[in-house]
Design an enzyme around this catalytic site. Structure first.
Site, PDB file in Angstrom:
ATOM      1  N   LYS A 102      41.615 -38.785 -49.705  1.00  0.00           N
ATOM      2  CA  LYS A 102      42.409 -37.642 -50.170  1.00  0.00           C
ATOM      3  C   LYS A 102      41.525 -36.745 -51.022  1.00  0.00           C
ATOM      4  O   LYS A 102      40.712 -37.230 -51.821  1.00  0.00           O
ATOM      5  CB  LYS A 102      43.609 -38.157 -50.992  1.00  0.00           C
ATOM      6  CG  LYS A 102      44.580 -37.064 -51.436  1.00  0.00           C
ATOM      7  CD  LYS A 102      45.795 -37.640 -52.164  1.00  0.00           C
ATOM      8  CE  LYS A 102      46.812 -36.563 -52.525  1.00  0.00           C
ATOM      9  NZ  LYS A 102      48.003 -37.117 -53.190  1.00  0.00           N
TER      10      LYS A 102
ATOM     11  N   SER B  86      52.621 -35.503 -51.530  1.00  0.00           N
ATOM     12  CA  SER B  86      51.445 -34.657 -51.401  1.00  0.00           C
ATOM     13  C   SER B  86      50.343 -35.256 -50.519  1.00  0.00           C
ATOM     14  O   SER B  86      49.495 -34.508 -50.047  1.00  0.00           O
ATOM     15  CB  SER B  86      50.862 -34.389 -52.792  1.00  0.00           C
ATOM     16  OG  SER B  86      50.357 -35.590 -53.362  1.00  0.00           O
TER      17      SER B  86
ATOM     18  N   SER C 113      54.301 -39.342 -53.810  1.00  0.00           N
ATOM     19  CA  SER C 113      53.299 -38.726 -52.934  1.00  0.00           C
ATOM     20  C   SER C 113      52.566 -39.681 -52.002  1.00  0.00           C
ATOM     21  O   SER C 113      51.842 -39.235 -51.116  1.00  0.00           O
ATOM     22  CB  SER C 113      52.261 -37.977 -53.774  1.00  0.00           C
ATOM     23  OG  SER C 113      52.777 -36.746 -54.187  1.00  0.00           O
TER      24      SER C 113
END
Lengths: 493, 505
Positions: B78, B169, B193
């Protein structure tokens, strides 16, 4: 320790205004840089004077994802300082973020202890030059990060930022509004500085900005409630603190006597003009949006740790002063002068060891300090060591040299160094007690001044003149006592 | 060779060890799949050379019989994790081109254990969002399509039709794992998330206990809530990854000084004798019947595996979401103050420093980030602090106590739905009212507020053929029970059949 500090008992120090007397009320926030190798929340060096931005870690530069880790040494130093201020140590304290934007504040917030500081209420005893002793209450002491430095004069349109100081640990020491004159405020800062230097928790170097004061000043009619205060930011010398307070008090009195009111505001002291001027008003004050720093857990220490630090605290100036008075028979004034710096006190004790304390104090204060001050030296780089000064005092005590010769000897040791006893030996500075040599000198003087010999019969006080002449003739080496006795006998008085 | 992307992480690990294929072959298969899937926008930066370099090292290690726990396993990262020398932006324009000179602790530990980096994955800007639509790199396309939908990859490499969000997210992480563009991915979870995108993509995601993984080197959103964790295709794969990601770190004082258990060993532990709580407050008005049904089904599976199912109460649940949307923005407003254009990242010059701040932050931050910075600044302001921030913290304490009370009754884990719906269309939610988007986190934020571990495990498909997931919430630092119970759900539901690569050229 938690008891409220009683109102200062002291003679009133009032300022005369056009419409009557005024009392000035002063409180101070001292920012003292913690003596430590590394910064408060990073491993970067705290050394002064490095190339700009050479002591900056990723944490200090607030790089993304960086986290603060508390430096235990800074905590230890803050607790030791608290103990030195006879203050309450809070076993649990927390860190908050004080949010504001400035280029030399990389995180966009300063980590500080807003809500629960590590040190609570304490007290400092301050001796005034006139012999009065006042007590100044300590409200709190907390740890916080210093900011970096913005440099505005290196480029026509840009500013430069040096982050070497960014993140260095500061102790903010907040006093109660217990001071009533510029003199008291100056003496308080001097005393606080002495305590910090004794503890080794701050070097107190105001020139480097390692000790700075925010001074809160208000005025009131005696007996009335506190007036509105103004805060004078970042004053960086004891002399300027005094000047700023004097000016500010006069300014406020002037406004009030003209029927005006004081606006609560932050002001700056201009050392060139000797004035304070407005920096920002209360309305312009920042909203710092304090909240607990979620990157740091509450700081917890246990009582045993605090007790251990307390046990190992050095002797502090108040205790040392009392001991000097009791053990060495010094006057409070002399003792006060000697303990103002730990190095001076240590020097004195080295000289006084096995010798007469008062004599040692006289030599240290009058001869040594006098000379050091004139030449701008500190005790640390005194050309005359404690051993050398002790040897000079010994030579006087045993009658080897006179007090006058001793001063010459001190001068030689100061400029050339060396072992005082050997110098006396080599240069023939020994006091002459051989009556033959003194008598020869007396014969010479009498022969040269028959008129004086006549006069002295009628006026015995002239004897001193004769002694002086004999001393001169012997190059100061004659034992004055012996010369006196022999002259009396020869002149038959 | 493309078969290699269909392996689970555990299968790949065992295959590498048995030398059935090499780490280089495994990396190449994934690199090819990534190139074929650019239209999904899951990766914001591909690092094939780095991957092949690391794979070569892995092959040498395997040949030398020195394989480390994740030797040769290709992973996506990420973009919130700082990677040394590899651009890290948190998918924000304000960090455009930012190359960290340091590696986050979590990724450092993955490389220490032999994993291979394929690239950086898309996410909502600064992890603020539940759909991956706030990314400065644009939205991510969910590899899942509604049954019978017209979504397809057009000739020129664009997607046509009403495609779905992967959640957020960590949308890039979840989409990449679901589309077989990596064997697993790092993710972060501040309010859901990890778990919500895992639920939207039929993958498994675990948010460990706050303090289980170091936050050092992860771009901060809300420091008291942020926690790293893995997204992978099976419960076992998550267990394997978490063991490498977790552990004490002296650089993060909020990171727990606790040993990391062998999570993989816990996967097959079973749930016999465990007590699983069903919180009645999670039964929302208007909740889709399919989700309600799935939830009951999950409870039944656990029961038949030997667990005791009990109804529990978490009375302050309904205050969690509003309190979260005070605490998280408050911390974010302060955490994002460092992006000022002075030292790194974007700088838009102005007449003076104030104008430089204004222009830089106006140009560098997207709408959602600005909204949260403003909310956070507001709730911390003098005069509002007590009414908002202090009250929200009190609610947080009450939520924690709710869970403590339930666990004190001998409950070992709590079962809830992971999300109130399946994946929705890009542009469908939040364009008019941001709260509509925030409601996605309704089942997940409580877990962050209480600092507990939570896992999302796919449990079935809705009527449109989209994946739905259940969430298990555990005791502090008891991720093991979540892996054990999650495995039961995975087995009972049957492994998700992931979509075929309709997006491939």
């Amino acid at each position: 320790m938690n008891a409220p500090v009683p109102p200062p008992q002291r003679s009133r120090k009032l300022i005369k205004g056009a419409t009557g007397d005024w009392e000035v009320v002063i409180g101070m926030e001292i920012h003292a840089q913690v003596t430590s190798q590394a910064k408060l929340f990073s491993g970067a060096s705290t050394e002064f004077g490095g190339e700009p931005n050479s002591h900056v870690s990723f944490v200090d530069a607030a790089m993304p994802g960086m986290l603060p880790v508390i430096n235990e040494e800074c905590v230890r130093q803050a607790i030791r300082t608290g103990l030195g201020l006879r203050a309450k140590i809070n076993l649990k304290s927390t860190f908050d973020r004080k949010n504001y934007f400035y280029p030399d504040l990389p995180q966009g917030y300063q980590i500080s202890q807003y809500k629960s500081p590590i040190v609570g209420e304490g007290e400092v005893t301050v001796d005034m030059p006139d012999g009065e002793t006042i007590r100044v209450g300590i409200e709190r002491l907390h740890l916080e990060q210093d900011a970096g430095k913005s440099i505005h004069d290196l480029h026509p349109s840009m500013s430069f930022v040096d982050l070497n100081r960014s993140g260095v640990a500061l102790m903010e020491i907040v006093s109660k509004p217990d001071m009533r004159s510029a003199e008291e405020a100056k003496a308080y800062v001097a005393k606080l500085r002495t305590i910090l230097r004794y503890l080794g928790t701050c070097d107190g170097d105001m020139e480097k900005g390692n000790l700075r004061a925010d001074v809160n000043v208000s005025v009131r009619r005696p007996g009335e409630p506190f007036g509105t205060r103004c805060e004078i930011k970042n004053v960086n010398s004891i002399r300027f603190i005094g000047q700023a307070i004097e000016y500010e008090a006069r300014r406020q009195i002037g406004i009030l006597e003209d029927g005006g009111t004081i606006d609560q505001e932050t002001r700056l002291f201009d050392p060139v003009k000797g004035e304070t001027r407005s920096m920002r008003s209360k309305e312009e004050a920042h909203d710092y949006r304090y909240f607990p720093d979620p990157d740091l857990l509450p700081l917890e220490v246990d009582q045993a740790y605090v007790d251990e630090l307390a046990r190992n605290l050095p002797e502090l100036p108040d205790a040392k002063k009392a001991r000097f008075i009791a053990d060495y028979g010094l006057s409070p004034y002399d003792a006060g002068v000697l303990v103002a710096e730990r190095a001076s006190a240590d020097f004195f004790e080295a000289v006084a060891k096995g010798r007469d304390g008062k004599t040692a104090a006289n030599w240290v204060i009058n001869e040594l300090f006098g000379r050091l001050n004139r030449e701008g030296h500190g005790i640390e780089d005194s050309p005359v060591s404690a051993d050398q000064l002790g040897a000079i005092i010994d030579l006087i005590g045993e009658g080897t040299i006179s007090g006058k010769i001793a001063k010459d000897l001190f001068e030689i040791v100061w400029t050339e160094g060396g072992n005082p006893r050997e110098i006396v030996e080599k240069r023939g500075m020994k006091q002459v007690t051989d009556t033959g040599a003194i008598e020869a000198a007396i014969d010479q003087v009498i022969a040269a001044h028959p008129d004086k010999v006549e006069q002295v019969k009628a006026k015995p006080t002239l004897l001193g003149w004769f002694v002086g002449q004999v001393m001169k003739a012997t190059g100061g080496k004659a034992n004055p006592q012996a010369a006196n006795e022999l002259l009396k006998a020869r002149l038959d008085i | 060779m493309n078969d290699l992307t269909h392996l689970t992480l555990a299968e790949a690990r065992d295959g590498l060890k048995a030398k059935r294929f090499s780490a280089t072959e495994l990396a190449k298969a994934h690199i090819a799949a990534i190139e074929q899937a650019r239209v999904l926008n899951a990766y914001v930066l591909e690092t094939p050379e780095k991957a092949l370099g690391m794979a070569a090292v892995a092959d040498a290690k395997i040949m030398a019989g020195e394989a480390r726990p994740l030797e040769g396993i290709p992973l996506g990262v990420k973009d919130l994790f700082c990677t040394k020398g590899t651009v890290t932006t948190a998918c924000s324009n304000i960090l455009k081109g930012f190359e960290p000179p340091y590696e986050s602790t979590v990724t450092e530990q993955l490389w220490r254990d032999g994993a291979v980096m394929l690239g950086k994955l898309n996410n909502d800007e600064f992890a603020m969002g539940s759909s991956n639509e706030t990314s400065a790199f644009g939205p991510v396309v969910n590899p899942w399509r509604r049954r019978g939908s017209n979504v397809h990859a057009a000739q020129e490499g664009a997607i046509e039709g009403a495609h779905l969000v992967p959640g957020g997210s960590s949308g890039g992480s979840a989409a990449a794992v679901a589309a077989r563009l990596c064997l697993g991915a790092t993710a972060t979870d501040t309010g859901g998330s990890i778990r919500q995108p895992a639920a939207f993509t039929g993958t498994v995601g675990i948010k460990p206990t706050y303090g289980r993984c170091s936050r050092w080197g992860i771009v901060a959103f809300a420091s008291s809530l942020d926690q790293a964790g893995p997204i992978a295709r099976t419960v076992r794969d998550c267990a394997i990854l978490l063991r490498s990601m977790a552990g004490p770190d002296p650089k993060d004082t909020t990171c727990a000084d606790l040993p990391v258990p062998d999570y993989e060993a816990a996967v097959s532990r079973g749930v016999k004798g465990l007590r699983i709580g069903i919180p009645k407050e999670y039964r929302l008005d208007g909740m889709p019947a399919e989700i309600e049904r799935l939830w009951s089904e999950g409870a039944a599976w656990l029961k038949s595996a030997g667990a005791e199912i009990v109804e529990v109460s978490l009375p302050h649940t309904k205050y969690a979401l509003p309190a979260y949307y005070i605490v998280a923005p408050a911390e974010a407003s302060s955490n994002l103050a460092r992006y000022d254009g002075v030292r790194y990242g974007l700088r838009v010059p102005g007449r003076d420093i104030i104008e430089q701040y204004e222009k830089t932050r106006a140009a560098g931050f997207g709408r959602e980030v600005k909204r949260r910075v403003m909310i956070g600044t507001y709730v911390l302001s003098a005069g509002y602090y007590d009414a908002y921030y202090v009250r929200a913290q009190k609610i947080r304490t009450l939520i924690k106590r709710d869970f403590e009370a339930v666990y004190a009754q001998g409950v070992d884990a709590i079962l809830t739905p992971a999300t109130p719906s399946a994946a929705f269309e890009i542009g469908e939610k939040g364009s008019a009212d941001p709260v509509e988007m925030y409601l996605n986190d309704i089942f997940t934020v409580t877990v962050n507020m209480a600092g507990l571990p939570g896992i999302a495990v796919p449990a079935g498909l809705d009527s449109q053929g989209l994946p739905l997931a259940l969430q298990l919430i555990g005791r502090p630092f008891d991720e093991e029970t979540l892996f054990a119970a999650g495995q039961i759900i995975e087995e009972a539901a049957g492994r998700m059949v992931l979509p075929e690569p309709w997006w491939a050229k």
